[in-house]
Design an enzyme around this catalytic site. Structure first.
Site, short mmCIF file in Angstrom:
data_model
loop_
_atom_site.label_atom_id
_atom_site.label_comp_id
_atom_site.label_asym_id
_atom_site.label_seq_id
_atom_site.Cartn_x
_atom_site.Cartn_y
_atom_site.Cartn_z
N HIS A 113 38.87 45.93 42.43
CA HIS A 113 37.86 46.91 42.85
C HIS A 113 37.84 48.06 41.85
CE1 HIS A 113 35.17 49.04 45.49
NE2 HIS A 113 35.90 50.12 45.25
N GLU A 151 40.48 41.19 56.36
CA GLU A 151 39.17 41.24 57.01
C GLU A 151 38.46 42.58 56.82
OE1 GLU A 151 42.08 41.14 58.38
OE2 GLU A 151 42.18 42.68 59.94
N GLU A 181 37.62 48.30 30.70
CA GLU A 181 38.47 48.14 29.50
C GLU A 181 39.88 48.67 29.70
OE1 GLU A 181 35.09 48.48 26.00
OE2 GLU A 181 36.44 50.16 26.35
N ALA A 183 41.38 49.55 32.64
CA ALA A 183 42.10 49.25 33.89
C ALA A 183 41.92 47.81 34.36
CB ALA A 183 41.66 50.23 34.98
C1 GAR Z 1 33.73 44.84 38.23
O1 GAR Z 1 33.71 46.19 37.88
C2 GAR Z 1 34.44 44.64 39.56
O2 GAR Z 1 35.54 45.48 39.73
C3 GAR Z 1 33.34 44.99 40.51
O3 GAR Z 1 32.17 44.45 39.95
C4 GAR Z 1 32.32 44.36 38.54
C5 GAR Z 1 32.10 42.91 38.15
O4 GAR Z 1 32.13 42.76 36.77
N1 GAR Z 1 33.64 44.47 41.81
C6 GAR Z 1 33.30 45.09 42.94
O5 GAR Z 1 32.69 46.13 42.96
C7 GAR Z 1 33.76 44.38 44.20
N2 GAR Z 1 33.75 45.29 45.30
P1 GAR Z 1 32.39 41.36 36.08
O6 GAR Z 1 31.45 40.34 36.74
O7 GAR Z 1 31.99 41.60 34.65
O8 GAR Z 1 33.83 41.00 36.25
#
Ligand code: GAR
Length: 204
Positions: A113, A151, A181, A183
């Protein structure tokens, strides 16, 4: 006896986090697990191209084609189980999973996240929206979290976090990139390796 844990990655979009996991596997940073399957809930997601380029089998399962959340999760579950999956990784997977599903894979599903949970998380906080909210609040430090999935959206036990500074003039896009990049692409592969190493040690 398994020498590597089987990992199934669930994606919805660009798949840079999937890319980081595949690169870590290629470079030996992940050596206790291997990505056996990538499942997208969006047709044509670029993450699927990344998987194919790495020679990893892919599947696409949309909620629309399944007709209901229950049927969608049943299909996901069938594919995950057929791949003899030890660990499910949500890497930019933009669909909330039910309690029935998350209970079935307790401590076997993790998510990345793009904030320091408990800030900017839960229903409605995903992708770029998370960074928009962080900038609107004016925080000077944000980051990313890897956590087990239960959940409660973004509510499972925290596995790892990494902080990233907000810079003057940041836009949601520049902040998103820096958080990825500095984290996400670091802590997600690291968590995958750690959990897979634990799995093969206790069950291998
Ligand atoms: C990432 O920043 C991930 O942490 C976020 O969506 C992006 C996906 O990028 N996920 C969420 O927000 C889930 N709640 P990616 O498809 O390039 O990995």
């Amino acid at each position: 006896m398994k020498d590597k844990a089987n990992v199934t990655v669930l994606v919805s979009g660009g798949g840079t986090n999937l890319g980081a996991i595949l690169a870590a596997e290629r470079d030996g940073i992940i050596n206790s697990g291997r990505v056996r399957l990538v499942i997208s809930n969006k047709e044509g997601a670029y993450a699927l191209t990344r998987a194919k380029e790495a020679g990893v089998p892919t599947e696409t399962v949309t909620k629309k084609s399944c007709g209901s959340q229950e049927a969608f999760e049943e299909k996901l579950s069938r594919l995950i189980d057929a791949a003899d999956t030890d660990l499910v990784v949500l890497a930019g997977f933009m669909s909330i999973l039910s309690a029935d599903f998350t209970k079935k894979y307790e401590h076997r599903i993790i998510n990345v996240h793009p904030s320091l949970i408990p800030s900017f998380c839960g229903a409605g906080f995903y992708g770029l929206h998370v960074h928009e909210a962080a900038l609107a609040k004016g925080v000077r430090v944000t980051g990313a979290t890897v956590h087990y999935v239960n959940e409660i959206p973004d509510g499972g036990e925290i596995i790892d976090q990494r902080a990233v500074y907000v810079e003057d003039g940041d836009t949601p896009e520049t902040l998103q990139r820096r958080v990825m990049e500095q984290a996400e692409w670091i802590i997600l592969p690291r968590a995958v390796e750690k959990i897979c190493a634990g799995i093969i040690k206790t069950e291998g």
